[in-house]
Design an enzyme around this catalytic site. Structure first.
Site, short mmCIF file in Angstrom:
data_model
loop_
_atom_site.label_atom_id
_atom_site.label_comp_id
_atom_site.label_asym_id
_atom_site.label_seq_id
_atom_site.Cartn_x
_atom_site.Cartn_y
_atom_site.Cartn_z
N MET A 48 1.24 42.97 125.16
CA MET A 48 1.33 44.36 125.45
C MET A 48 2.74 44.88 125.11
O MET A 48 3.46 44.32 126.03
CB MET A 48 0.92 44.79 126.47
CG MET A 48 -0.80 44.48 126.75
SD MET A 48 -1.30 44.69 128.59
CE MET A 48 -1.14 46.26 128.69
N ILE A 105 -0.84 39.45 133.19
CA ILE A 105 0.40 38.74 133.39
C ILE A 105 1.65 39.52 133.07
O ILE A 105 1.66 40.07 132.16
CB ILE A 105 0.41 37.57 132.33
CG1 ILE A 105 -0.77 36.63 132.31
CG2 ILE A 105 1.70 36.67 132.25
CD1 ILE A 105 -0.93 35.50 131.31
N GLY A 145 5.60 46.51 129.55
CA GLY A 145 5.39 45.23 128.76
C GLY A 145 4.71 43.93 129.40
O GLY A 145 5.20 43.76 130.45
N SER A 146 3.98 43.23 128.77
CA SER A 146 3.10 42.35 129.38
C SER A 146 2.16 41.54 128.18
O SER A 146 2.14 41.64 127.23
CB SER A 146 2.45 42.97 130.70
OG SER A 146 1.69 44.16 130.32
N ARG A 147 1.14 40.90 129.08
CA ARG A 147 0.04 40.21 128.30
C ARG A 147 -1.10 39.98 129.24
O ARG A 147 -1.14 40.02 130.68
CB ARG A 147 0.78 38.91 128.24
CG ARG A 147 -0.25 37.74 127.57
CD ARG A 147 0.65 36.43 127.28
NE ARG A 147 -0.41 35.37 127.33
CZ ARG A 147 0.17 34.35 126.93
NH1 ARG A 147 1.56 33.85 126.40
NH2 ARG A 147 -0.80 32.96 127.04
#
Length: 219
Positions: free
Chosen positions: A99, A157, A187-189
């Site tokens: 993301m 995450i 911002g991430s995953r």
């Protein structure tokens, strides 16, 4: 489209800081200087970026008992067989979605069922695409058991810029597919672990739409 509740405080603080900065520069510099105008334009742009990060678009969601729906917006960066060591302690197919800061950062439940397992892990803030981010970064682990008895695990995450994960589920909760389960800031995953015999419906680099894109189909 509406704005997410997780952004209310951040947007208010950002607005106050930007207003104070612009008033200060306007008072210190006489009329005619270009700096106040540039500062105002930059402030409006920065505030727009912050606001768009917390947007919650209206969507026609997908629902299917055998389908695993994307829990977030982003891009598919990993599709591979791995050994999941925290809960399954065995092989699973991992699908990872990155993301970026410009994506919608709401997280949705990928399947309907009952939360069997939940754990929050404090950790590092490696960049979200780092191979070790899935096991060493700040993260949550959520396992949902479907009506057919299949356990689906997914992880929120944190990335290098994201240092605040929110979740709205706990063990024992009954959840509906494509309903909101959490939020990750800046911002991430998200990693999803599915059975090896599940039919993968996406490819690497595909763009996903949270609560809409079908990631996999259960046998």
């Amino acid at each position: 489209m509406k704005l997410h509740k997780e952004g209310y405080t951040i947007m208010a603080v950002a607005a106050i800081i930007l207003i104070v900065i612009n008033l200060g520069i306007h008072m210190l510099l006489p009329d005619g200087y270009w700096i106040p105008r540039i500062t105002l334009i930059a402030s409006i742009f920065i505030f727009f970026l912050i606001v768009q990060f917390f947007r919650v678009p209206s969507r026609v969601v997908n629902k299917g008992e055998t389908q695993i729906i994307a829990p977030c917006d982003g891009k598919v960066v990993v599709i591979e067989e791995v050994v999941e060591s925290e809960y399954f302690k065995g092989p699973r197919r991992q699908i990872s979605i990155f993301m970026s800061p410009i994506n919608v950062h709401v997280n949705w439940n990928p399947v309907s069922g009952v939360i069997q397992y939940f754990k929050y892990h404090p950790g590092l803030y490696l960049v979200a695409w780092h191979p070790k981010s899935s096991t060493e970064n700040e993260r949550t682990t959520v396992v949902t058991r479907t009506a057919s008895g299949v356990d689906i695990l997914f992880r929120q995450i944190a990335g290098a810029a994201a240092r605040r994960i929110r979740w709205y589920v706990k063990e024992g909760d009954k959840v509906e597919q494509s309903t909101e389960m959490g939020f990750i800031k800046f911002g991430s995953r998200v990693d999803i672990y599915v059975p090896l015999d599940a039919e993968i419906k996406v490819n690497l680099q595909d763009k996903t739409v949270g609560s809409v894109t079908v990631l996999a189909e259960l046998k």
